[in-house]
Structures are given as structure tokens and as C-alpha cells.
Scaffold this active site. Structure first.
Site, PDB file in Angstrom:
ATOM      1  N   TYR A  50      58.996  49.221  43.453  1.00  0.00           N
ATOM      2  CA  TYR A  50      58.570  48.757  42.123  1.00  0.00           C
ATOM      3  C   TYR A  50      59.010  47.325  41.940  1.00  0.00           C
ATOM      4  O   TYR A  50      60.172  47.003  42.175  1.00  0.00           O
ATOM      5  CB  TYR A  50      59.179  49.624  41.013  1.00  0.00           C
ATOM      6  CG  TYR A  50      58.088  50.322  40.234  1.00  0.00           C
ATOM      7  CD1 TYR A  50      57.210  49.582  39.449  1.00  0.00           C
ATOM      8  CD2 TYR A  50      57.907  51.694  40.328  1.00  0.00           C
ATOM      9  CE1 TYR A  50      56.174  50.211  38.767  1.00  0.00           C
ATOM     10  CE2 TYR A  50      56.877  52.319  39.651  1.00  0.00           C
ATOM     11  CZ  TYR A  50      56.017  51.568  38.877  1.00  0.00           C
ATOM     12  OH  TYR A  50      54.981  52.176  38.207  1.00  0.00           O
ATOM     13  N   GLU A  52      57.819  45.007  39.066  1.00  0.00           N
ATOM     14  CA  GLU A  52      57.245  44.381  37.867  1.00  0.00           C
ATOM     15  C   GLU A  52      57.855  43.010  37.656  1.00  0.00           C
ATOM     16  O   GLU A  52      59.071  42.834  37.794  1.00  0.00           O
ATOM     17  CB  GLU A  52      57.506  45.264  36.649  1.00  0.00           C
ATOM     18  CG  GLU A  52      56.605  46.484  36.626  1.00  0.00           C
ATOM     19  CD  GLU A  52      56.887  47.402  35.443  1.00  0.00           C
ATOM     20  OE1 GLU A  52      57.966  47.289  34.844  1.00  0.00           O
ATOM     21  OE2 GLU A  52      56.020  48.236  35.142  1.00  0.00           O
ATOM     22  N   ASP A 195      33.669  33.274  39.277  1.00  0.00           N
ATOM     23  CA  ASP A 195      34.047  34.535  39.915  1.00  0.00           C
ATOM     24  C   ASP A 195      33.395  34.540  41.295  1.00  0.00           C
ATOM     25  O   ASP A 195      32.198  34.786  41.426  1.00  0.00           O
ATOM     26  CB  ASP A 195      33.539  35.690  39.049  1.00  0.00           C
ATOM     27  CG  ASP A 195      33.786  37.053  39.675  1.00  0.00           C
ATOM     28  OD1 ASP A 195      34.187  37.115  40.861  1.00  0.00           O
ATOM     29  OD2 ASP A 195      33.563  38.067  38.975  1.00  0.00           O
ATOM     30  N   THR A 221      37.772  38.796  44.402  1.00  0.00           N
ATOM     31  CA  THR A 221      38.305  39.984  45.062  1.00  0.00           C
ATOM     32  C   THR A 221      38.786  39.530  46.438  1.00  0.00           C
ATOM     33  O   THR A 221      38.403  38.464  46.924  1.00  0.00           O
ATOM     34  CB  THR A 221      37.231  41.066  45.275  1.00  0.00           C
ATOM     35  OG1 THR A 221      36.154  40.485  46.015  1.00  0.00           O
ATOM     36  CG2 THR A 221      36.701  41.603  43.959  1.00  0.00           C
ATOM     37  N   LYS A 224      35.935  41.511  49.961  1.00  0.00           N
ATOM     38  CA  LYS A 224      34.524  41.321  50.313  1.00  0.00           C
ATOM     39  C   LYS A 224      34.471  40.337  51.489  1.00  0.00           C
ATOM     40  O   LYS A 224      35.004  40.650  52.545  1.00  0.00           O
ATOM     41  CB  LYS A 224      33.737  40.921  49.072  1.00  0.00           C
ATOM     42  CG  LYS A 224      33.799  42.043  48.011  1.00  0.00           C
ATOM     43  CD  LYS A 224      33.040  41.753  46.747  1.00  0.00           C
ATOM     44  CE  LYS A 224      33.266  42.872  45.733  1.00  0.00           C
ATOM     45  NZ  LYS A 224      32.634  42.582  44.430  1.00  0.00           N
ATOM     46  N   ARG A 230      41.631  45.932  49.430  1.00  0.00           N
ATOM     47  CA  ARG A 230      41.061  45.960  48.084  1.00  0.00           C
ATOM     48  C   ARG A 230      42.079  45.382  47.118  1.00  0.00           C
ATOM     49  O   ARG A 230      43.175  45.925  46.960  1.00  0.00           O
ATOM     50  CB  ARG A 230      40.715  47.395  47.659  1.00  0.00           C
ATOM     51  CG  ARG A 230      39.862  48.160  48.653  1.00  0.00           C
ATOM     52  CD  ARG A 230      39.164  49.343  48.036  1.00  0.00           C
ATOM     53  NE  ARG A 230      37.991  48.889  47.322  1.00  0.00           N
ATOM     54  CZ  ARG A 230      36.834  48.584  47.906  1.00  0.00           C
ATOM     55  NH1 ARG A 230      36.663  48.716  49.188  1.00  0.00           N
ATOM     56  NH2 ARG A 230      35.827  48.154  47.180  1.00  0.00           N
TER      57      ARG A 230
HETATM   58  C1  LIG Z   1      32.912  43.086  43.219  1.00  0.00           C
HETATM   59  C2  LIG Z   1      32.920  42.166  42.043  1.00  0.00           C
HETATM   60  C3  LIG Z   1      33.868  42.281  41.021  1.00  0.00           C
HETATM   61  C4  LIG Z   1      34.774  43.466  40.817  1.00  0.00           C
HETATM   62  O1  LIG Z   1      35.546  43.892  41.780  1.00  0.00           O
HETATM   63  P1  LIG Z   1      36.173  45.363  41.789  1.00  0.00           P
HETATM   64  O2  LIG Z   1      37.250  45.154  42.789  1.00  0.00           O
HETATM   65  O3  LIG Z   1      35.080  46.261  42.216  1.00  0.00           O
HETATM   66  O4  LIG Z   1      36.686  45.672  40.433  1.00  0.00           O
HETATM   67  C5  LIG Z   1      33.892  41.309  40.033  1.00  0.00           C
HETATM   68  N1  LIG Z   1      33.011  40.312  40.036  1.00  0.00           N
HETATM   69  C6  LIG Z   1      32.068  40.187  40.976  1.00  0.00           C
HETATM   70  C7  LIG Z   1      31.119  39.040  40.904  1.00  0.00           C
HETATM   71  C8  LIG Z   1      31.984  41.114  42.010  1.00  0.00           C
HETATM   72  O5  LIG Z   1      31.027  40.986  42.924  1.00  0.00           O
END
Ligand SMILES: *Cc1c(COP(=O)(O)O)cnc(C)c1O
Length: 441
Positions: A50, A52, A195, A221, A224, A230
Site C-alpha cells: 500500500y 497512498e 488524450d 493509457t 495501447k 493496463r
Molecule cells: C481507451 C481510451 C480511453 C480509456 O481507457 P480505459 O483504460 O479503457 O479506461 C480514454 N480515452 C481514449 C481516447 C481511449 O481510446
């Protein structure tokens, strides 16, 4: 005791998933295969801790090693993207984006993002997301040609004076107009958040323009194109600190204690490993090849007569527009491709004539296939298979009425179960895939 003996049930399911990943072509653009080193880091005893708070400022003792891990992850993120501040604790992309709202807006404030059916993400203000109910969402759209309607962004921003403008999407095949949307945000006083969940790996590879000179905040993220575990990161840029010198603290406080509790330290370790891998020259080659492959796949599909939204791609993904054969046909192609071991997802297209559940498009991407070592010749092969499957299901149309629709889908599923041509293609795809190993399987 290891998993196989301790829990044979889970072990058996895992073995089936391993087989599925090895024997099929993964074309979902948000997926990838992590390295064995990343897998190793995820499966470590850092999960026992933990922690935090932030490095040097924890609520629990015994965090000296976790501090080192998190500092390393932050430092690598700052170096890779050229930013002064990185928060590596968000559990995933959606909570990272929520933290950005918390850091920049009050409930009820106007915000703007790309409309979901136009390719935007749920967390950019879509109505069923908390981001569309706690904030006053004013979505912008893509034009009929599939490109972001920058004129509309200007018009809406001048009218509604948003506190926050997002640029980023889950289904957008062209380069993002970061510079143009930054100009809107700067004139109207909004925070500009990009994003780059989908394209982070391409940005690192120089295969997509970086948002860092234009944005105040960048979220991504890590699982990807970045090819990590993740998780997610929030980066604050120099431009962001110039707008609000407290922005980095605001973001950190929004993540913890605003939204989350203890960070997932085993994930932080794996993020650090993935960022380390992304600093290698081979990652640059990977990111550039992802785009080369996407263009090759797009080219192959066009040759077989498919229609693509915007006519092609600048990045790692493309959107098939199946409307020439009738609206709402994405489900047929997705399920038939699944049958032969090619994984894709049905997706809405600009000005979707059907619905989000029965959309008229298919989204495809090359990040995972590229990780396996597939190149342009393999992309033409895959295009050929997609065309062959398309031919098999050509006659199916989605009826309007609910009962008719159920009957058609039932008949369709029976027909693809029994189809000999699909069965033969399944064998070809399997044989092809086994030549391209999946790390960790
Ligand atoms: C995949 C994605 C997210 C969210 O990611 P999660 O890990 O699935 O919550 C946010 N914004 C965009 C543009 C994405 O492609």
C-alpha cells in the site's frame, strides 16, 4: 504453489486464451501484446504494498522501494514526452480523464469533446458517462468527409466558453488538429487537454505530431500503442504550468486523494519497464511500421472495393464504411471475421445511419499485428481474407423491425457456423498466425 496446480480451472481458461491469442489475427486498434519483461514486472510482489500518496510523501511506511519505482516511471515519462510533470498512478484511461476534470472544472461547467458516435471517447462528455452528467457537455463533430469540424469547434467555443476542451478519440483515422484546437482554447480561455490513449506510441516514434507544444495537459493509457500494462498517465506541459503554476499539484491531488486510493505498484513497475522499452530505437521503428502497415492494409482493402472513412489513414487504424451494402451491417462482418480468427470491432461511422449497437462500420488497426512482426506482405494477405469473408456474408442485410432482426441474426449465425469456406479460411489464418509468435505465450 504455482497456478497450474493451485487453480487448474483458471489455468485451463488461461491456456485457451493463450491459444486464441496465438492462433488469431488481432486487429482491434486499442490492443497490443506486451513484452515478457512487462509481464514479469506485472506479476511481482509490488502488488503486496500500500502506498497512498506520492514518492517521499506516503501515508504508510516501507515505501522506499516503491518510491524508487515510481520516481523512475515518472522520470522516464517526462524524458520520453518532454514534459515537466508526470503522474503515473491513474488506474486506467477513464479515471485519468476524470482526474483532469477534477483538476480543471467545477461540476456544471461547460466542457467540449469529440462526440462519441463521431469517434470520441465516453469520457469526453458523452451523455451516459459521468463526464456528460456532472459537466455541461457541448460535443463537437466530424464533417461528412470524416475530418474534425474545426469551424464548429470555434463556433461552439465562442458561444459556450468551455472550461476544458478535449482533443483525442478512439475512432479517428487522421492526424489530430492539435494546433488548431489549441488556438480555440487559447482564445476562449479553456484548458486544452489532449488524450493520446491510442496514439502515444506513434507520438514517441515520431509517426504522429506530438501534442506537447500545444496542450496544457496530456493523458494517455499505457496499454495501447505504448505497449505497457493496463494503466494511464497524466502529463502536465510547460504551457500548462505557464497557464496555471499550480496545475501539476492540482492534477496530483485530483488523482489522489480526489479520485483514487492506493496506486497499483506492480503496474507502476511495469509502466516503468514499458517506458524503458519505448526509449529504445527499436520502438521508434515499431511505431513507424505500425503506420506503414495500416496504410498497406488500407490500400489492400481499397483494392478489394471496400470504402474507408476519409478514404484512408494517417495513423494505426482505419474505419470500414459498409453502407454501400446497406446500413447496420458491422455486426455481420465482425462475427464472420471472428469465425475465421480475425478479431475486429463494429463501430459507428460519421453520420451513422443505423445505431451504436448495430453500427455500419468496422474499426481495424495494426498495433498488435505489427508487434508480432507482420509487415506489408502480411497486410495484403489479411486484406484478401477480409474481402473473402465479406463476400461470404454479402447477401445479409439488417432488417428494420426488431423481430425480423432477431430472426435474421439467428439465420446468419447458423449460416456462418456451417459455412465451409469460412472453415477453410480459419485453417489458413491459424497456420499463418503460428509463424508470428506472441510474446509471453
Ligand atoms: C481507451 C481510451 C480511453 C480509456 O481507457 P480505459 O483504460 O479503457 O479506461 C480514454 N480515452 C481514449 C481516447 C481511449 O481510446
Amino acid at each position: 504453489m504455482r497456478l497450474q496446480e493451485r487453480d487448474p480451472e483458471i489455468y485451463r481458461i488461461l491456456a485457451a486464451e493463450r491459444r486464441r491469442q496465438r492462433e488469431g489475427v488481432e486487429l482491434i486498434p486499442s490492443e497490443n501484446y506486451v513484452s515478457e519483461a512487462v509481464l514479469d514486472a506485472m506479476g511481482t510482489i509490488f502488488t503486496n504494498k500500500y502506498s497512498e500518496g506520492y514518492p517521499g510523501r506516503r501515508y504508510y511506511g516501507g515505501n522506499e522501494n516503491v518510491d524508487d519505482v515510481e520516481r523512475l516511471a515518472q522520470e522516464r515519462a517526462r524524458r520520453l514526452f518532454g514534459v515537466p510533470h508526470a503522474n503515473v498512478q491513474p488506474y486506467s484511461g477513464s479515471p485519468a480523464n476524470l482526474a483532469v476534470y477534477l483538476a480543471t472544472c467545477q461540476p456544471g461547467d461547460p466542457i467540449m469533446g469529440q462526440n462519441l458516435p463521431d469517434g470520441g471517447h465516453l469520457t469526453h462528455g458523452w451523455k451516459v458517462s459521468v463526464t456528460g452528467t456532472y459537466y455541461r457537455s457541448v460535443p463537437y463533430h466530424v464533417r461528412t468527409d470524416g475530418y474534425i469540424d474545426v469551424d464548429e469547434v470555434w463556433r461552439l467555443a465562442r458561444e459556450h466558453r468551455p472550461k476544458l476542451i478535449w482533443c483525442g478519440a478512439t475512432a479517428y483515422v487522421r492526424e489530430f488538429p492539435f494546433e488548431q484546437l489549441a488556438a480555440v482554447a487559447d482564445e476562449t480561455g479553456a484548458f486544452f487537454a489532449t488524450d493520446i490513449a491510442h496514439i502515444a506510441g506513434l507520438v514517441i516514434a515520431g509517426a504522429h505530431k506530438s501534442p506537447v507544444p500545444y496542450a496544457h495537459i496530456v493523458t494517455t493509457t499505457t496499454h495501447k500503442t505504448l505497449r505497457g500494462p493496463r494503466g494511464a498517465m497524466i502529463l502536465v506541459t510547460d504551457k500548462g504550468l505557464a497557464k496555471d503554476p499550480e496545475l501539476a499539484e492540482r492534477v496530483d491531488r485530483a488523482v489522489f486523494p480526489g479520485l483514487q486510493g492506493g496506486p497499483h505498484d506492480q503496474t507502476t513497475a511495469a509502466i516503468a519497464v514499458a517506458l524503458g522499452e519505448a526509449m529504445q530505437p527499436s520502438f521508434g521503428e515499431y511505431g513507424r511500421q505500425v503506420v506503414v502497415n495500416a496504410k498497406a492494409l488500407a490500400h489492400g482493402l481499397l483494392r478489394y472495393g471496400f470504402k474507408l472513412v476519409t478514404g484512408g489513414t494517417d495513423n494505426h487504424m482505419m474505419l470500414l464504411d459498409l453502407t454501400p451494402g446497406g446500413a447496420g451491417r458491422g455486426v455481420f462482418l465482425q462475427e464472420a471475421l471472428d469465425r475465421v480468427g480475425i478479431t475486429v470491432n463494429k463501430n459507428t461511422i460519421p453520420k451513422e445511419p443505423s445505431s451504436a449497437f448495430y453500427p455500419s462500420g468496422i474499426r481495424l488497426g495494426t498495433p498488435a499485428a505489427t508487434t508480432r512482426g507482420m509487415r506489408e506482405p502480411e497486410m495484403s494477405r489479411i486484406a484478401e481474407w477480409i474481402a473473402a469473408v465479406g463476400e461470404v456474408i454479402e447477401e445479409f442485410r439488417l432488417p428494420e423491425g426488431r423481430e425480423e432482426r432477431t430472426a435474421t441474426l439467428r439465420a446468419f449465425r447458423r449460416s456462418i457456423e456451417e459455412n465451409r469456406r469460412l472453415e477453410a479460411l480459419r485453417g489458413d489464418v491459424r497456420e499463418f498466425c503460428l509463424k508470428f509468435p506472441v510474446p509471453g505465450t
